[in-house]
Design a protein around this motif. Structure first.
Motif, PDB file in Angstrom:
ATOM      1  N   LEU A 221       0.847  -1.202   0.000  1.00  0.00           N
ATOM      2  CA  LEU A 221       0.000   0.000   0.000  1.00  0.00           C
ATOM      3  C   LEU A 221       0.872   1.238   0.000  1.00  0.00           C
ATOM      4  O   LEU A 221       1.829   1.331   0.782  1.00  0.00           O
ATOM      5  CB  LEU A 221      -0.881   0.005   1.251  1.00  0.00           C
ATOM      6  CG  LEU A 221      -1.768  -1.239   1.431  1.00  0.00           C
ATOM      7  CD1 LEU A 221      -2.248  -1.362   2.861  1.00  0.00           C
ATOM      8  CD2 LEU A 221      -2.954  -1.194   0.468  1.00  0.00           C
ATOM      9  N   LYS A 222       0.569   2.187  -0.866  1.00  0.00           N
ATOM     10  CA  LYS A 222       1.303   3.457  -0.906  1.00  0.00           C
ATOM     11  C   LYS A 222       0.324   4.556  -0.511  1.00  0.00           C
ATOM     12  O   LYS A 222      -0.677   4.782  -1.197  1.00  0.00           O
ATOM     13  CB  LYS A 222       1.851   3.696  -2.309  1.00  0.00           C
ATOM     14  CG  LYS A 222       2.930   4.755  -2.377  1.00  0.00           C
ATOM     15  CD  LYS A 222       3.612   4.722  -3.744  1.00  0.00           C
ATOM     16  CE  LYS A 222       4.782   5.697  -3.817  1.00  0.00           C
ATOM     17  NZ  LYS A 222       4.443   7.078  -3.516  1.00  0.00           N
ATOM     18  N   GLY A 223       0.567   5.175   0.634  1.00  0.00           N
ATOM     19  CA  GLY A 223      -0.331   6.216   1.127  1.00  0.00           C
ATOM     20  C   GLY A 223       0.146   7.609   0.725  1.00  0.00           C
ATOM     21  O   GLY A 223       1.011   7.760  -0.143  1.00  0.00           O
ATOM     22  N   VAL A 224      -0.425   8.605   1.351  1.00  0.00           N
ATOM     23  CA  VAL A 224      -0.006   9.996   1.131  1.00  0.00           C
ATOM     24  C   VAL A 224       0.532  10.511   2.468  1.00  0.00           C
ATOM     25  O   VAL A 224      -0.211  10.671   3.432  1.00  0.00           O
ATOM     26  CB  VAL A 224      -1.188  10.873   0.655  1.00  0.00           C
ATOM     27  CG1 VAL A 224      -0.725  12.324   0.465  1.00  0.00           C
ATOM     28  CG2 VAL A 224      -1.782  10.318  -0.644  1.00  0.00           C
ATOM     29  N   ALA A 225       1.837  10.736   2.522  1.00  0.00           N
ATOM     30  CA  ALA A 225       2.478  11.153   3.774  1.00  0.00           C
ATOM     31  C   ALA A 225       2.595  12.676   3.823  1.00  0.00           C
ATOM     32  O   ALA A 225       2.876  13.325   2.811  1.00  0.00           O
ATOM     33  CB  ALA A 225       3.864  10.522   3.879  1.00  0.00           C
ATOM     34  N   ILE A 226       2.363  13.234   5.015  1.00  0.00           N
ATOM     35  CA  ILE A 226       2.506  14.681   5.207  1.00  0.00           C
ATOM     36  C   ILE A 226       2.646  14.921   6.710  1.00  0.00           C
ATOM     37  O   ILE A 226       2.224  14.088   7.519  1.00  0.00           O
ATOM     38  CB  ILE A 226       1.274  15.430   4.611  1.00  0.00           C
ATOM     39  CG1 ILE A 226       1.545  16.928   4.508  1.00  0.00           C
ATOM     40  CG2 ILE A 226      -0.006  15.133   5.396  1.00  0.00           C
ATOM     41  CD1 ILE A 226       0.567  17.648   3.593  1.00  0.00           C
ATOM     42  N   MET A 235      -3.585  13.956   4.340  1.00  0.00           N
ATOM     43  CA  MET A 235      -2.906  12.695   4.676  1.00  0.00           C
ATOM     44  C   MET A 235      -3.784  11.483   4.374  1.00  0.00           C
ATOM     45  O   MET A 235      -4.985  11.504   4.606  1.00  0.00           O
ATOM     46  CB  MET A 235      -2.515  12.672   6.165  1.00  0.00           C
ATOM     47  CG  MET A 235      -1.811  11.374   6.565  1.00  0.00           C
ATOM     48  SD  MET A 235      -1.666  11.182   8.352  1.00  0.00           S
ATOM     49  CE  MET A 235      -0.364  12.336   8.724  1.00  0.00           C
ATOM     50  N   GLU A 236      -3.138  10.425   3.828  1.00  0.00           N
ATOM     51  CA  GLU A 236      -3.773   9.115   3.706  1.00  0.00           C
ATOM     52  C   GLU A 236      -2.775   8.109   4.299  1.00  0.00           C
ATOM     53  O   GLU A 236      -1.790   7.760   3.653  1.00  0.00           O
ATOM     54  CB  GLU A 236      -4.123   8.810   2.245  1.00  0.00           C
ATOM     55  CG  GLU A 236      -5.193   9.764   1.705  1.00  0.00           C
ATOM     56  CD  GLU A 236      -5.644   9.446   0.278  1.00  0.00           C
ATOM     57  OE1 GLU A 236      -5.200   8.426  -0.278  1.00  0.00           O
ATOM     58  OE2 GLU A 236      -6.438  10.243  -0.269  1.00  0.00           O
ATOM     59  N   ASN A 237      -3.031   7.721   5.532  1.00  0.00           N
ATOM     60  CA  ASN A 237      -2.070   6.949   6.313  1.00  0.00           C
ATOM     61  C   ASN A 237      -2.109   5.475   5.898  1.00  0.00           C
ATOM     62  O   ASN A 237      -3.123   4.797   6.072  1.00  0.00           O
ATOM     63  CB  ASN A 237      -2.413   7.091   7.803  1.00  0.00           C
ATOM     64  CG  ASN A 237      -1.377   6.470   8.710  1.00  0.00           C
ATOM     65  OD1 ASN A 237      -0.661   5.561   8.329  1.00  0.00           O
ATOM     66  ND2 ASN A 237      -1.316   6.962   9.943  1.00  0.00           N
ATOM     67  N   ALA A 238      -0.997   4.972   5.358  1.00  0.00           N
ATOM     68  CA  ALA A 238      -0.949   3.590   4.857  1.00  0.00           C
ATOM     69  C   ALA A 238      -1.222   2.571   5.972  1.00  0.00           C
ATOM     70  O   ALA A 238      -1.801   1.508   5.727  1.00  0.00           O
ATOM     71  CB  ALA A 238       0.411   3.319   4.214  1.00  0.00           C
ATOM     72  N   ILE A 239      -0.826   2.900   7.212  1.00  0.00           N
ATOM     73  CA  ILE A 239      -1.097   1.982   8.341  1.00  0.00           C
ATOM     74  C   ILE A 239      -2.604   1.868   8.564  1.00  0.00           C
ATOM     75  O   ILE A 239      -3.140   0.783   8.785  1.00  0.00           O
ATOM     76  CB  ILE A 239      -0.399   2.477   9.630  1.00  0.00           C
ATOM     77  CG1 ILE A 239       1.115   2.518   9.430  1.00  0.00           C
ATOM     78  CG2 ILE A 239      -0.773   1.606  10.823  1.00  0.00           C
ATOM     79  CD1 ILE A 239       1.878   3.184  10.572  1.00  0.00           C
ATOM     80  N   SER A 271       3.219  -4.718   8.318  1.00  0.00           N
ATOM     81  CA  SER A 271       4.272  -3.768   8.690  1.00  0.00           C
ATOM     82  C   SER A 271       4.030  -2.480   7.924  1.00  0.00           C
ATOM     83  O   SER A 271       3.361  -2.487   6.890  1.00  0.00           O
ATOM     84  CB  SER A 271       5.659  -4.333   8.345  1.00  0.00           C
ATOM     85  OG  SER A 271       5.748  -4.567   6.949  1.00  0.00           O
ATOM     86  N   GLY A 272       4.544  -1.385   8.451  1.00  0.00           N
ATOM     87  CA  GLY A 272       4.366  -0.162   7.677  1.00  0.00           C
ATOM     88  C   GLY A 272       4.707   1.107   8.426  1.00  0.00           C
ATOM     89  O   GLY A 272       4.934   1.109   9.637  1.00  0.00           O
ATOM     90  N   VAL A 273       4.752   2.185   7.670  1.00  0.00           N
ATOM     91  CA  VAL A 273       4.872   3.551   8.179  1.00  0.00           C
ATOM     92  C   VAL A 273       3.751   4.339   7.495  1.00  0.00           C
ATOM     93  O   VAL A 273       2.999   3.772   6.695  1.00  0.00           O
ATOM     94  CB  VAL A 273       6.264   4.144   7.869  1.00  0.00           C
ATOM     95  CG1 VAL A 273       7.332   3.438   8.686  1.00  0.00           C
ATOM     96  CG2 VAL A 273       6.595   4.066   6.376  1.00  0.00           C
ATOM     97  N   MET A 274       3.659   5.620   7.803  1.00  0.00           N
ATOM     98  CA  MET A 274       2.569   6.418   7.249  1.00  0.00           C
ATOM     99  C   MET A 274       2.501   6.340   5.720  1.00  0.00           C
ATOM    100  O   MET A 274       1.432   6.229   5.130  1.00  0.00           O
ATOM    101  CB  MET A 274       2.795   7.874   7.675  1.00  0.00           C
ATOM    102  CG  MET A 274       1.611   8.772   7.387  1.00  0.00           C
ATOM    103  SD  MET A 274       1.972  10.526   7.598  1.00  0.00           S
ATOM    104  CE  MET A 274       3.415  10.590   8.636  1.00  0.00           C
ATOM    105  N   HIS A 278       2.772  -2.924   4.219  1.00  0.00           N
ATOM    106  CA  HIS A 278       2.755  -4.228   3.551  1.00  0.00           C
ATOM    107  C   HIS A 278       1.915  -5.196   4.373  1.00  0.00           C
ATOM    108  O   HIS A 278       2.029  -5.259   5.593  1.00  0.00           O
ATOM    109  CB  HIS A 278       4.180  -4.783   3.403  1.00  0.00           C
ATOM    110  CG  HIS A 278       4.193  -6.195   2.895  1.00  0.00           C
ATOM    111  ND1 HIS A 278       4.282  -7.281   3.740  1.00  0.00           N
ATOM    112  CD2 HIS A 278       4.075  -6.697   1.639  1.00  0.00           C
ATOM    113  CE1 HIS A 278       4.231  -8.398   3.020  1.00  0.00           C
ATOM    114  NE2 HIS A 278       4.104  -8.070   1.753  1.00  0.00           N
ATOM    115  N   LEU A 279       1.061  -5.965   3.701  1.00  0.00           N
ATOM    116  CA  LEU A 279       0.296  -7.036   4.336  1.00  0.00           C
ATOM    117  C   LEU A 279       0.626  -8.355   3.635  1.00  0.00           C
ATOM    118  O   LEU A 279       0.634  -8.421   2.401  1.00  0.00           O
ATOM    119  CB  LEU A 279      -1.206  -6.777   4.222  1.00  0.00           C
ATOM    120  CG  LEU A 279      -1.770  -5.590   5.008  1.00  0.00           C
ATOM    121  CD1 LEU A 279      -3.232  -5.360   4.628  1.00  0.00           C
ATOM    122  CD2 LEU A 279      -1.634  -5.834   6.506  1.00  0.00           C
TER     123      LEU A 279
END
Length: 411
Positions: A221-226, A235-239, A271-274, A278-279
């Motif tokens: 998953l690729k979110g939008v970090a800010i 923000m779109e938090n991947a977690i 696992s992941g950051v903002m 990954h699932l």
């Protein structure tokens, strides 16, 4: 015979052979070769001169044919040396409960670990048996060192009793079965067998001719970090996206809510950051169609969740792991029929079953070596409550010997 198979087993389980899915090497851990080297020594010691360990961590050996018949098929008996990464396999301290008289078994290394009859009703069938457990701080390693001990013990019995006629028998001990890489580098040409039996099943008397079909799914998953202080509306938090996907999984399609012939979708890692997450999933079903349906459902859940996150994206990757060995074994019915007769001759009522999992035999069957799975006698695999009966290991030894005789008789 009784002392021999248990003595061998107790010797093998204290060697740490845990495999490691994160390691790219083959075998995934060098320590698996420590058991491999010991097994080669023991096989040579009982008179199997060609026993050897190759660079990939496989042990190969041959019990030569002793029959004048030249049309006896070459059988392979196979077991795996590694233990599961799910629970510690370091510093295993096996305990033997001699002449078990019933009741729960409290493990001495951790008072909270109790093998309860309510959870393991098979214990009611083991009254009077000698039961081997860990001390509760590690797994035991009956999966699959029981199978190894049984094969080596049967090999010694056949060599010491040449009046028992049999064809050529090939022995194969594999690394990395628990992480799905057990037969990646096996040399089937060198093995030279017509078909095989993995000694990797559970309850005494069981023969399994069917396994799950299995795939793995990786979702990235690729979110939008800010900066969170300026995140409003952006923000779109991947977690959080990952959490939304997990929350929508059907509750009745999990390992803990399914049994018998019902498959599942099982998240195994997150696992992941903002910015990125990954699932990891494993998908299991007895049919190809069932697998595809579950994968389509998981992707639909992902797509539905992503609609709420228009700035984000995902990738969905399916990897084949193994397929139901019944597809292959149904073309060779005598493999299972002879095993059922051998189990009867060894004094048990044969029970035909399906594995809610896979063995090296699942993949070997599709590589050209049809393989059924025979009981090794262990229970509560991959946990500190793992146990095995000495008498059930003896029955497995007898089953191997009877199988060798049967194939020679019927040739």
């Amino acid at each position: 015979m009784a002392a021999t198979v248990t003595d061998r087993f107790l010797r093998y389980v204290v060697i740490d052979t845990q495999s490691d899915a994160e390691s790219p090497s083959q075998p995934s851990t060098e320590k698996q070769k420590n058991l491999g080297r010991l097994l080669v020594e023991e096989l040579i010691g009982i008179g199997i001169s060609d026993a050897h360990l190759d660079e990939h961590g496989y042990v190969y050996a041959t019990i030569p044919s002793n029959t004048p018949k030249n049309n006896v098929p070459v059988i392979c008996f196979c077991a795996h040396m590694d233990t599961a990464p799910d629970f510690s396999g370091t510093n295993v301290k096996p305990q033997v409960v001699r002449n078990y008289q019933g009741g729960d078994i409290r493990l001495p290394g951790d008072a909270t670990q109790i093998i309860r009859v309510a959870d393991h009703p098979v214990l009611k069938d083991l009254i009077g048996h000698d039961i081997v457990t860990s001390d509760g701080t590690t797994l035991l390693g009956a999966d699959d060192k029981a199978g190894i001990a049984e094969i080596v013990t049967a090999a010694e019995f056949l060599i010491k009793n040449p009046e028992i006629k049999h064809g050529a028998i090939r022995i194969l001990f594999t690394p990395d079965e628990e992480i799905g890489r057990g037969v990646d580098k096996v040399d089937l040409k060198k093995l030279g067998a017509d078909f095989g039996y993995t000694m990797d099943g559970e309850t005494a008397g069981t023969i399994e001719d069917e396994s799950f079909s299995a795939d793995a799914v990786d979702i990235t998953l690729k979110g939008v970090a800010i900066h969170p202080g300026f995140a409003y509306g952006k923000m779109e938090n991947a977690i959080r996206i990952a959490g939304d996907i997990i929350a929508r999984l059907p509750k009745d399609m999990a390992p803990e809510t399914t049994k018998d012939r019902v498959g599942f979708i099982h998240p195994t890692s997150a696992s992941g950051v903002m910015e990125k997450a990954h699932l990891g999933f494993i998908i299991r079903d007895f049919t190809e169609e069932g697998l595809k349906t579950k994968e389509a459902l998981l992707e639909k859940i992902t797509q539905d969740v992503m609609e709420s996150y228009p700035g984000s994206s995902y990738t969905f990757r399916v990897r084949e792991q193994y397929r139901n060995m019944k597809v292959v074994l149904d073309q060779h019915p005598e493999i299972v029929e002879y095993a059922m007769e051998a189990i009867s001759r060894a004094g048990m009522k044969p029970v035909r079953g399906s594995i809610r999992g896979g063995t090296d035999g699942s993949r070997l069957s599709f590589m050209g070596l049809p393989c059924a799975n025979i009981f090794a006698g262990g229970h509560a695999f991959h946990s500190p409550l793992e146990f095995v009966s000495s008498q059930d290991m003896e029955k497995a030894v007898s089953t191997i010997v009877e199988l060798a005789k049967l194939w020679e008789e019927r040739a």
